[in-house]
Enzyme design. Structure first.
Site: not given
Ligand code: NDP
Ligand code: OXD
Length: 308
Positions: A223, A271
């Site tokens: 983000r 995005h």
């Molecule tokens: P998930 O919720 O599946 O995974 C999040 C990961 O971040 C987990 O491994 C979690 O750890 C880790 N995490 C969360 N907080 C912390 C912290 N404070 N310190 C260290 N690690 C942390 O998310 P997704 O993989 O599904 O998506 C990630 C992000 O990607 C979304 O939130 C979105 O913002 C972005 N996104 C962007 C897109 C785009 O087109 N640009 C498309 C899709 C997603 P743990 O495993 O231990 O819980």
């Molecule tokens: C998502 C994104 O979170 O598109 O799926 O950023």
């Protein structure tokens, strides 16, 4: 009972069509032309306007139209009695992994520099950045982070990953939340795939960039609020970072007068790293709609206590 789709600036007609293909009897309302607000029990939302949900007295579940859920968790009208979910689809994970791979290849092979040189009619060669200097550091080893890590490993990259809890995944060096400095010191190309939470807001800042192994490069697909924008410009101008590849921004669309546009070492995409496919989305939405009507737990439910 009805299902509401709300995503300003996005065409939802295809998603509505896919939902009706799955069940022609579904009652699907498209915001802003909602006929019976009191019939809406389930909503699918993306970048929805503030206070929009205050008039939906029978709403019990809301799904994000993507993987990120910060827009739902930040909405005070979506109180804790309302269940939240997100969409995780195979194509979303594949697209993210491929997007990140192409950004890494473009950095190592100087693709954007050659694109600029072509515009100038200028012939100059640059040394490919060797794989030894392209150790990957993925922040966030969740759904997107893991699929990305797997593709990069298949392509011969060494991958480190940082997440709240340590993971035991073959061929990934996993670091837990309190091992951030060790993780950074062993990573050249930093990929942000974290959710946006209080802890991760502004995490991509100059102090962090300075802890990376050199040469260093940033890819932000999480983000825009993860990044301190002025620190990125300062970091690039002072040679801390070689450059950055950005897909997400504090303000989207990125304003036309934003400083990033004129920076040759900052690549910008609007995005689009991974975009929800309407057909896959419809299946998950319908499954969760059914579950919500029967009082069952939603699939890909958001854990409010974790904040993502
Ligand atoms: P998930 O919720 O599946 O995974 C999040 C990961 O971040 C987990 O491994 C979690 O750890 C880790 N995490 C969360 N907080 C912390 C912290 N404070 N310190 C260290 N690690 C942390 O998310 P997704 O993989 O599904 O998506 C990630 C992000 O990607 C979304 O939130 C979105 O913002 C972005 N996104 C962007 C897109 C785009 O087109 N640009 C498309 C899709 C997603 P743990 O495993 O231990 O819980
Ligand atoms: C998502 C994104 O979170 O598109 O799926 O950023």
């Amino acid at each position: 009972m009805s299902l509401l789709l709300i995503a300003p600036n996005r065409d939802l007609t295809k998603l509505r069509e896919e939902l009706l293909n799955l069940d022609a009897n579904l009652d699907v309302e498209l915001w802003p032309n909602v006929e019976h607000k009191n019939r809406v029990t389930f909503a699918v939302a993306w970048n929805h306007p503030k206070n929009i949900f205050s008039n939906y007295s029978n709403l019990n579940s809301v799904s994000s139209l993507g993987a990120g859920v910060n827009h739902l968790l930040n909405d005070e009208d979506l109180t804790s009695d309302i269940s939240l979910a997100r969409l995780i689809t195979p194509s979303l994970k594949n697209e993210m992994a491929e997007y990140v791979l192409q950004a890494i290849l473009a950095y190592r092979h100087h693709t954007t520099r050659y694109t600029d040189q072509k515009k100038e009619g200028y012939w100059d060669k640059h040394t490919i950045i060797p794989k030894e200097d392209a150790v990957i550091g993925i922040m966030g080893l969740g759904e997107m982070g893991l699929s990305t890590a797997e593709l990069l490993i298949e392509n011969g990259y060494k991958v480190n990953a940082w997440s709240s809890s340590k993971k035991d995944v073959a061929r990934i060096d996993s670091f837990s939340e309190n091992e951030l400095d060790d993780f950074l010191a062993q990573s050249n190309i930093l990929i942000c795939l974290l959710p946006l939470t209080e802890k991760t807001d502004g995490i991509l800042n100059l102090d962090l960039f300075k802890k990376l192994k050199t040469p260093s490069y940033l890819i932000n697909v999480g983000r825009g609020q993860h990044l301190v924008e002025e620190d990125l410009i300062y970091g690039i101008d002072t040679g801390v970072l070689d450059g950055a590849w950005l897909d997400v921004f504090e303000e989207e669309p990125l304003p036309s007068n934003h400083l990033f546009w004129n920076r040759p070492k900052i690549m910008i995409t609007p995005h689009v790293a991974a975009v929800t496919d309407p057909r896959e989305a419809a299946q998950q939405i319908l499954e969760n709609y059914k579950r919500s009507l029967s009082g069952m737990d939603l699939i890909n439910a958001v854990k409010r206590e974790k904040g993502y």
